[in-house]
Design an enzyme around this catalytic site. Structure first.
Site, PDB file in Angstrom:
ATOM      1  N   HIS A 197     -66.818  15.289 -10.086  1.00 49.55           N
ATOM      2  CA  HIS A 197     -66.571  13.938  -9.582  1.00 49.55           C
ATOM      3  C   HIS A 197     -65.980  13.032 -10.656  1.00 49.55           C
ATOM      4  O   HIS A 197     -65.840  13.410 -11.821  1.00 49.55           O
ATOM      5  CB  HIS A 197     -67.864  13.340  -9.016  1.00 49.55           C
ATOM      6  CG  HIS A 197     -68.942  13.130 -10.043  1.00 49.55           C
ATOM      7  ND1 HIS A 197     -68.926  12.086 -10.947  1.00 49.55           N
ATOM      8  CD2 HIS A 197     -70.088  13.829 -10.310  1.00 49.55           C
ATOM      9  CE1 HIS A 197     -70.005  12.141 -11.708  1.00 49.55           C
ATOM     10  NE2 HIS A 197     -70.722  13.189 -11.352  1.00 49.55           N
ATOM     11  N   SER A 271     -60.222  11.858 -10.681  1.00 50.07           N
ATOM     12  CA  SER A 271     -60.177  10.790 -11.677  1.00 50.07           C
ATOM     13  C   SER A 271     -60.678  11.262 -13.046  1.00 50.07           C
ATOM     14  O   SER A 271     -60.074  12.142 -13.658  1.00 50.07           O
ATOM     15  CB  SER A 271     -60.992   9.597 -11.155  1.00 50.07           C
ATOM     16  OG  SER A 271     -60.812   8.465 -11.943  1.00 50.07           O
ATOM     17  N   ASP A 418     -53.247   3.512  -4.523  1.00 52.12           N
ATOM     18  CA  ASP A 418     -54.261   3.519  -5.581  1.00 52.12           C
ATOM     19  C   ASP A 418     -53.966   2.382  -6.548  1.00 52.12           C
ATOM     20  O   ASP A 418     -52.940   2.378  -7.232  1.00 52.12           O
ATOM     21  CB  ASP A 418     -54.235   4.861  -6.319  1.00 52.12           C
ATOM     22  CG  ASP A 418     -55.461   5.070  -7.197  1.00 52.12           C
ATOM     23  OD1 ASP A 418     -55.976   4.070  -7.736  1.00 52.12           O
ATOM     24  OD2 ASP A 418     -55.900   6.223  -7.353  1.00 52.12           O
ATOM     25  N   HIS A 446     -57.880   4.966  -4.276  1.00 51.17           N
ATOM     26  CA  HIS A 446     -58.585   5.827  -5.220  1.00 51.17           C
ATOM     27  C   HIS A 446     -59.757   6.563  -4.573  1.00 51.17           C
ATOM     28  O   HIS A 446     -60.111   7.664  -5.007  1.00 51.17           O
ATOM     29  CB  HIS A 446     -59.089   4.972  -6.392  1.00 51.17           C
ATOM     30  CG  HIS A 446     -59.410   5.755  -7.622  1.00 51.17           C
ATOM     31  ND1 HIS A 446     -58.456   6.409  -8.367  1.00 51.17           N
ATOM     32  CD2 HIS A 446     -60.591   5.998  -8.251  1.00 51.17           C
ATOM     33  CE1 HIS A 446     -59.020   7.015  -9.395  1.00 51.17           C
ATOM     34  NE2 HIS A 446     -60.317   6.788  -9.345  1.00 51.17           N
TER      35      HIS A 446
END
EC number: 3.1.1.-
Length: 471
Positions: A197, A271, A418, A446
């Site tokens: 994540h 990310s 984003d 995002h």
């Protein structure tokens, strides 16, 4: 420059000037509260080493005979090259510049300047050295970085609920929390997929969106492994960690790769997780079957520019709009305001979840709140600086290595709207790794690049894995 851009910067100047003042005041507020609640004034990144109390547990390391900032000891190992200089040199705030000006005037009027060869030192700096020498601290020079040993217990401003502190009562306190979805009927998985994540998130970002939406075929052939990174979700949140790239990688290797004896695996990362995914690909080039990167924070750093500082100013531009950009700026530039946000929101995340369910009549799933709020300020602040900003100088070499030495499929997904990580970052990755494919998803940001389109994204991932099998 358009009117909107000019207005954004103008308003931002005044807003961030006020935030400078607020962070300055909060610095002394927290020092006072820490002293009364923890019996110790722990130094922050806006304090100087002389302000740190001399204790037997502390180690202060000099830099070329001078003194730099005090940071925390990285558990049992100290790796100075992993510490981003943005932690202690984020650029002087308005109040800092004014205070330095006042000190320099006083210094010139009352004490003069101390000349040493071609070096001019302020008397303020000279007095600091006197104070340190009087404190009888044990000094040691190690790679020009200052460290300080600290406690592992959660701080008073952190959340102490059973969810956030579950790692303290776990039998394996040195391993990350891992959510695994195995093929049914004890069938042996053909392949493994590791999900990593992003910043202020958790494994729930994957387990609540993608895991239920994979096809029966995928569920019967793949073992899905989603991990809570160090400092997030139900994973350990050590207060004596600097949350460096090395620490994150070692914990993933120990808790996932070694524990499940993974010889080959696919990686899906979002990310911040993209940086860790690339680092894993460099360390385990023969094990990676495919790399799927969502909104990778890769910025091409101009020559002659300090990489970490450049990335920080790209990610956290001091602007008030859009809101996500403003939030990133506050968390990046202001240590004490960030801690206040943690005190107000993170410490009360259970109440926020309850109110959210109450207002939505329990129709809204709150797994995103778990990711946004179940961490500590210490962990998120250090991860932001040491991983996202501090890796600015490393990603070029990582991508070169993936291009030349990692024989795997590379797919990149990015939301067309984003506002935190621009789409140009994904195209920059492709310029370094030409075989990478870039998929820009219109009208997605995002978060909604996954949330809200999880069924479509699950199908896209399965196609990537199937293509890898056929090649």
């Amino acid at each position: 420059m358009g009117i909107a851009r000019w207005l954004n910067r103008t308003v931002g100047f005044f807003v961030f000037a006020l935030l400078d003042i607020a962070d300055f005041l909060l610095c002394y507020t927290y020092k006072t509260l820490d002293y009364f609640l923890e019996s110790e004034r722990k130094p922050c990144y806006c304090s100087s080493p002389p302000e740190a109390k001399a204790k037997t547990e502390k180690i202060i390391v000099s830099e070329r005979g001078g003194y730099s900032k005090v940071v925390s000891l990285t558990r049992s190992k100290i790796h100075f090259d992993e510490i981003s200089d943005t932690l202690y040199s984020r650029g002087p705030s308005l109040l800092t510049r004014l205070s330095k000006l006042v000190r320099s005037v006083k210094c010139f009027n009352y004490k003069g300047l101390i000349m040493r060869g071609n070096v001019v030192e302020s008397c303020d700096h000279h007095e600091s050295k006197k104070k340190i020498s009087k404190g009888k601290k044990r000094l040691m020079t190690l790679n020009s970085t200052v460290i300080e040993k600290s406690s592992t217990a959660p701080r008073w401003s952190d959340c102490h609920c059973s969810f956030c502190t579950s790692w303290l009562t776990s039998t394996n306190r040195d391993s990350l929390f891992v959510k695994v979805q195995q093929p049914k009927d004890n069938k042996k998985a053909r392949d493994n997929v590791v999900f990593i994540h992003g910043f202020v998130s958790s494994s729930a970002f994957w387990t609540e969106t993608l895991f239920p939406n994979f096809s029966d075929s995928a569920k019967s052939n793949y073992r899905f492994i989603a991990v809570d990174l160090l400092g997030y979700g139900r994973s350990p949140k050590p207060n004596d960690s600097l949350y460096t790239l090395r620490e994150h990688l070692e914990m993933i290797e120990k808790s996932v790769i070694s524990k499940f004896k993974l010889k080959t695996f696919h990686i899906v990362a979002h990310s911040l997780g993209c940086i860790l995914a690339l680092a894993l690909a460099v360390k385990h080039p023969g094990a990676i079957k495919s790399l799927t990167l969502l909104a990778p924070p890769y910025y091409k750093v101009p020559k002659g520019v300090q990489p970490a500082q450049y990335v920080m100013r790209e990610v956290a531009r001091k602007e008030v709009w859009p809101p996500m950009q403003f939030g990133a700026s506050v968390l990046s530039w202001y240590e004490h305001l960030g801690r206040t946000i943690g005190l107000v929101l993170i410490k009360n995340h259970q109440l926020i979840e309850f109110v959210t369910r109450l207002l939505t009549l329990n129709r809204m799933r709150t797994y995103l709140i778990e990711g946004f709020l179940c961490h500590t300020h210490n962990g998120s602040f250090h991860t932001l600086h040491n991983i996202i900003f501090g890796s600015g100088a490393k990603l070029d070499s990582y991508l070169d290595h993936v291009r030349d030495h990692v024989d795997c499929d590379v797919a990149i997904f990015h939301g067309g709207k984003d506002e935190l990580i621009p789409v140009e970052c994904s195209y920059s990755v492709k310029s370094k790794v030409p075989r990478a494919t870039v998929h820009v998803i219109p009208d997605k940001d995002h978060i909604t690049i996954v949330v809200g389109r999880q069924k479509d994204f699950a199908r896209e991932l399965e196609l990537i894995w199937q293509r890898t099998k056929s090649t």
